[in-house]
Scaffold this motif. Structure first.
Motif, PDB file in Angstrom:
ATOM      1  N   GLY A   1       0.672  -1.468   0.375  1.00  0.00           N
ATOM      2  CA  GLY A   1       0.164  -0.051   0.181  1.00  0.00           C
ATOM      3  C   GLY A   1       0.859   1.043   0.042  1.00  0.00           C
ATOM      4  O   GLY A   1       0.740   2.280  -0.106  1.00  0.00           O
ATOM      5  N   ALA A   2       1.875   1.330   0.524  1.00  0.00           N
ATOM      6  CA  ALA A   2       3.241   2.317   0.403  1.00  0.00           C
ATOM      7  C   ALA A   2       3.934   2.590  -0.525  1.00  0.00           C
ATOM      8  O   ALA A   2       4.248   3.104  -1.954  1.00  0.00           O
ATOM      9  CB  ALA A   2       3.472   2.076   1.721  1.00  0.00           C
TER      10      ALA A   2
ATOM     11  N   GLY B   1       2.184  11.683  -8.905  1.00  0.00           N
ATOM     12  CA  GLY B   1       1.773  11.041  -8.553  1.00  0.00           C
ATOM     13  C   GLY B   1       0.321  11.694  -7.825  1.00  0.00           C
ATOM     14  O   GLY B   1      -0.019  12.511  -7.997  1.00  0.00           O
TER      15      GLY B   1
ATOM     16  N   HIS C   1      -7.367   9.762   2.469  1.00  0.00           N
ATOM     17  CA  HIS C   1      -5.524   9.533   3.134  1.00  0.00           C
ATOM     18  C   HIS C   1      -5.786  11.317   3.058  1.00  0.00           C
ATOM     19  O   HIS C   1      -6.157  12.577   2.058  1.00  0.00           O
ATOM     20  CB  HIS C   1      -4.875   9.861   1.553  1.00  0.00           C
TER      21      HIS C   1
ATOM     22  N   ALA D   1      -4.018  13.648   1.507  1.00  0.00           N
ATOM     23  CA  ALA D   1      -3.412  13.797   0.053  1.00  0.00           C
ATOM     24  C   ALA D   1      -4.448  14.290  -0.588  1.00  0.00           C
ATOM     25  O   ALA D   1      -5.481  15.225  -1.397  1.00  0.00           O
ATOM     26  CB  ALA D   1      -3.284  12.776  -1.039  1.00  0.00           C
TER      27      ALA D   1
ATOM     28  N   ASN E   1      -7.089   3.318   2.356  1.00  0.00           N
ATOM     29  CA  ASN E   1      -5.347   3.055   2.262  1.00  0.00           C
ATOM     30  C   ASN E   1      -5.250   2.190   3.446  1.00  0.00           C
ATOM     31  O   ASN E   1      -4.492   0.884   4.084  1.00  0.00           O
ATOM     32  CB  ASN E   1      -4.726   4.206   1.721  1.00  0.00           C
TER      33      ASN E   1
ATOM     34  N   ASP F   1      -9.663   9.587  -5.939  1.00  0.00           N
ATOM     35  CA  ASP F   1      -8.776   9.425  -5.658  1.00  0.00           C
ATOM     36  C   ASP F   1      -7.966   7.345  -5.693  1.00  0.00           C
ATOM     37  O   ASP F   1      -8.485   7.047  -5.400  1.00  0.00           O
ATOM     38  CB  ASP F   1      -8.494   9.596  -4.560  1.00  0.00           C
TER      39      ASP F   1
ATOM     40  N   GLN G   1      -4.957   3.536  -4.738  1.00  0.00           N
ATOM     41  CA  GLN G   1      -5.028   2.213  -4.132  1.00  0.00           C
ATOM     42  C   GLN G   1      -6.354   0.942  -4.594  1.00  0.00           C
ATOM     43  O   GLN G   1      -6.710   0.270  -4.684  1.00  0.00           O
ATOM     44  CB  GLN G   1      -5.285   1.954  -2.638  1.00  0.00           C
TER      45      GLN G   1
ATOM     46  N   SER H   1      -0.717   7.418  -8.241  1.00  0.00           N
ATOM     47  CA  SER H   1       0.777   6.835  -8.536  1.00  0.00           C
ATOM     48  C   SER H   1       0.942   5.740  -9.499  1.00  0.00           C
ATOM     49  O   SER H   1       1.058   4.560  -9.052  1.00  0.00           O
ATOM     50  CB  SER H   1       1.101   7.424  -6.969  1.00  0.00           C
TER      51      SER H   1
ATOM     52  N   HIS I   1       4.355   4.267  -8.807  1.00  0.00           N
ATOM     53  CA  HIS I   1       5.232   3.312  -7.653  1.00  0.00           C
ATOM     54  C   HIS I   1       3.867   1.922  -6.963  1.00  0.00           C
ATOM     55  O   HIS I   1       4.909   1.580  -6.616  1.00  0.00           O
ATOM     56  CB  HIS I   1       5.975   4.553  -6.767  1.00  0.00           C
ATOM     57  N   LYS I   2       2.877   2.624  -6.827  1.00  0.00           N
ATOM     58  CA  LYS I   2       2.543   1.354  -6.538  1.00  0.00           C
ATOM     59  C   LYS I   2       1.755   0.173  -7.330  1.00  0.00           C
ATOM     60  O   LYS I   2       0.692  -0.647  -6.815  1.00  0.00           O
ATOM     61  CB  LYS I   2       1.140   1.835  -5.643  1.00  0.00           C
TER      62      LYS I   2
ATOM     63  N   HIS J   1      -0.751   6.021   9.050  1.00  0.00           N
ATOM     64  CA  HIS J   1      -1.173   6.067   7.342  1.00  0.00           C
ATOM     65  C   HIS J   1      -1.061   6.999   6.336  1.00  0.00           C
ATOM     66  O   HIS J   1      -2.044   6.855   5.774  1.00  0.00           O
ATOM     67  CB  HIS J   1      -2.368   4.623   6.309  1.00  0.00           C
ATOM     68  N   CYS J   2      -0.801   8.148   6.384  1.00  0.00           N
ATOM     69  CA  CYS J   2      -2.096   9.610   6.563  1.00  0.00           C
ATOM     70  C   CYS J   2      -2.714   9.241   6.532  1.00  0.00           C
ATOM     71  O   CYS J   2      -3.295  10.070   5.217  1.00  0.00           O
ATOM     72  CB  CYS J   2      -1.498   9.674   4.621  1.00  0.00           C
TER      73      CYS J   2
HETATM   74  N1  C6P Z   1      -0.592   6.404   0.421  1.00  0.00           N
HETATM   75  C1  C6P Z   1       0.582   4.203   1.993  1.00  0.00           C
HETATM   76  O1  C6P Z   1       1.314   3.740   3.103  1.00  0.00           O
HETATM   77  P1  C6P Z   1       1.133   9.738  -3.374  1.00  0.00           P
HETATM   78  O2  C6P Z   1       2.258   9.465  -2.076  1.00  0.00           O
HETATM   79  O3  C6P Z   1       1.066  10.792  -3.712  1.00  0.00           O
HETATM   80  O4  C6P Z   1       1.873   8.751  -4.120  1.00  0.00           O
HETATM   81  O5  C6P Z   1       0.287   9.036  -2.798  1.00  0.00           O
HETATM   82  C2  C6P Z   1      -0.503   9.424  -1.610  1.00  0.00           C
HETATM   83  C3  C6P Z   1      -1.821   8.998  -1.749  1.00  0.00           C
HETATM   84  C4  C6P Z   1      -2.833   8.796  -2.472  1.00  0.00           C
HETATM   85  N2  C6P Z   1      -4.585   8.319  -1.623  1.00  0.00           N
HETATM   86  C5  C6P Z   1      -4.610   6.849  -0.936  1.00  0.00           C
HETATM   87  C6  C6P Z   1      -5.527   6.860  -0.506  1.00  0.00           C
HETATM   88  C7  C6P Z   1      -2.831   6.787  -0.759  1.00  0.00           C
HETATM   89  O6  C6P Z   1      -3.534   5.176  -0.307  1.00  0.00           O
HETATM   90  C8  C6P Z   1      -2.008   7.356  -1.091  1.00  0.00           C
HETATM   91  C9  C6P Z   1      -0.130   7.196  -1.017  1.00  0.00           C
HETATM   92  C10 C6P Z   1       0.907   5.276   0.748  1.00  0.00           C
HETATM   93  O7  C6P Z   1      -0.638   4.350   2.312  1.00  0.00           O
HETATM   94  C11 C6P Z   1       1.483   6.056   1.479  1.00  0.00           C
HETATM   95  S1  C6P Z   1       0.844   7.999   2.643  1.00  0.00           S
END
Ligand code: C6P
Length: 415
Positions: free
Chosen positions: A36-37, A99, A129, A131, A182, A207, A210, A230, A232-233, A371-372
């Motif tokens: 998830g990260a 991202g 999250h 974000a 997340n 969003d 995930q 993003s 990277h996930k 987890h933000c």
């Molecule tokens: N969650 C987690 O460990 P970025 O950092 O821009 O790639 O993604 C942000 C983000 C936005 N929305 C959701 C639902 C997310 O899960 C994430 C990123 C990671 O849960 C890192 S905090």
């Protein structure tokens, strides 16, 4: 153990991910459950980036030399792959970003500043999250708009009645929600939520951070106005990412950052803007990263997103069943059928960070903390949870390893 009933050669999949075979603690295999990260990267992606730097590296959209043309072709080729992957109508609707976070901030600072006035409501949910909270709070401070959060039910789903009522009773101009939480793993009814939002004339941002890595996505079937994710996930490099926006909306939006590539003409008196998507891509972009995203999409397509989803679903169900055997562990969120590949949990008498530390000593990587998603954790009545999150290369044996290691945690803290 429930054996999967879909064709999926997990050993062949794992062989593609070199990092899974590195011993991070001597003699202990790595069990990577922090997807998830960020996800790990397959050879196809590593090699695509390596090959780009060995053979194709140059700036894009600028040079008239062969190398720059080749780099531009590869970069724009990745955009076409993204368009097909999420079923957008046109590659003009695919804006490359760093991202999810950047995509949301871009919409807030362009569409939001141009369209919101004091008193307008931005409707989000309680399971977001940071974000998908903070950029809207910043926008609210700038415009006088107000951010509201649709409540969730005790089993971690959107309270559908409250959501519909808020849409009816408040002057909602924008609805923004996660497709998969997340923390809780909840899969939200995105298409239904968008339909209700559109009925009251609101614009919808999804969003999909995930969601896109784990399930087939069709932005047209969802009727998303904006959708962000993003790379990277989803097996791609950090620094790759996408904002999808309907062309009519993107065309009408002012740019965000100014600089090279986003302009049509610049004079000392003023500037005019390039066509979309370039209007939103100021400066030299993350070229090799987005090419890596294209390679990740090829890799996922070759595996088949239906198989990826079936594998993760079977594993999530197995993980929830096994964790339910542990009376000292409490898992948050709905049951496996309504959930993505996420299991956030707390353990009686042991802090989440201690859980994660003992699991790490057993080679198991999980995330611990909020987890933000701090507001969601306060609702859950806890400051922190431990979270196991699965991806296409995880195995049922790894779930067993997690469960065994949780007994080690219990013994370590004598609880
Ligand atoms: N969650 C987690 O460990 P970025 O950092 O821009 O790639 O993604 C942000 C983000 C936005 N929305 C959701 C639902 C997310 O899960 C994430 C990123 C990671 O849960 C890192 S905090």
């Amino acid at each position: 153990m429930t054996m999967p009933d879909y064709a999926y050669d997990i050993d062949a999949v794992r062989a593609q991910f070199p990092i899974l075979h590195v011993e991070h603690h001597p003699g202990v295999p790595l069990t990577y459950l922090d997807n998830g990260a960020s996800s790990q990267k397959p050879l196809a992606v590593i090699e695509a980036m390596d090959s780009y730097y060995r053979t194709t590296n140059a700036n894009v959209h600028r040079g008239i030399h062969k190398l720059s043309e080749q780099a531009s072709e590869a970069y724009e080729g990745a955009r076409v792959k993204v368009r097909r992957f999420i079923h957008a109508a046109s590659k003009r609707e695919i804006v490359f970003t760093r991202g999810t976070t950047e995509g949301i901030n871009l919409v807030a600072q362009t569409w939001g500043r141009a369209n919101l006035k004091p008193g307008d409501v931005i409707l989000s949910t309680q399971m977001e999250h940071h974000a998908n909270i903070v950029p809207w709070q910043m926008l609210a401070a700038q415009t006088g708009a107000v951010v509201k959060f649709a409540p969730i039910t005790p089993d971690g789903q959107i309270d559908a009645d409250a959501y519909a009522r808020m849409l009816r009773e408040l002057p909602v101009k924008l609805v923004t929600f996660t497709m998969v939480s997340n923390v809780l793993g909840t899969i939200t009814p995105a298409a239904d939520m968008a339909r209700l939002a559109h009925d009251v004339g609101a614009v919808v941002l999804m969003d999909a951070a995930q969601a896109v890595p784990h399930m087939a996505i069709d932005v047209q079937a969802l009727d998303a106005d904006f959708l962000v994710f993003s790379g990277h996930k989803m097996c791609a490099p950090t620094g790759s990412g996408v904002l999808y926006g309907k062309a009519a909306l993107l065309d009408a939006m002012p740019p965000w950052m100014g600089g090279g590539d986003m302009i049509s003409k610049v004079t000392f008196e003023g500037s005019t803007w390039n066509d979309i998507p370039f209007k939103f891509e100021a400066g030299t972009p993350l070229i090799s990263e987005q090419i890596g995203l294209g390679a990740a999409i090829d890799y996922l397509n070759a595996l088949g997103m239906d198989k990826v989803q079936a594998h993760e679903h079977a594993m999530t169900r197995y993980a929830l069943d096994r964790l339910a055997e542990l009376p000292f562990v409490h898992v948050y969120g709905p049951d496996a059928d309504k959930k993505g590949a996420v299991a956030a949990f707390s353990m009686d008498g042991v802090h989440a960070h201690d859980v994660a530390q003992v699991l790490d000593s057993q080679g198991i990587a999980v995330r611990a903390g909020h987890h933000c998603a701090q507001p969601l954790h306060s609702l859950l009545g806890t400051a922190a949870t431990a979270r196991a999150s699965f991806y296409l290369y995880n195995t049922f044996e790894e779930v067993d390893r997690l469960v065994d290691a949780l007994y080690v945690v219990k013994r370590t803290f004598s609880v």
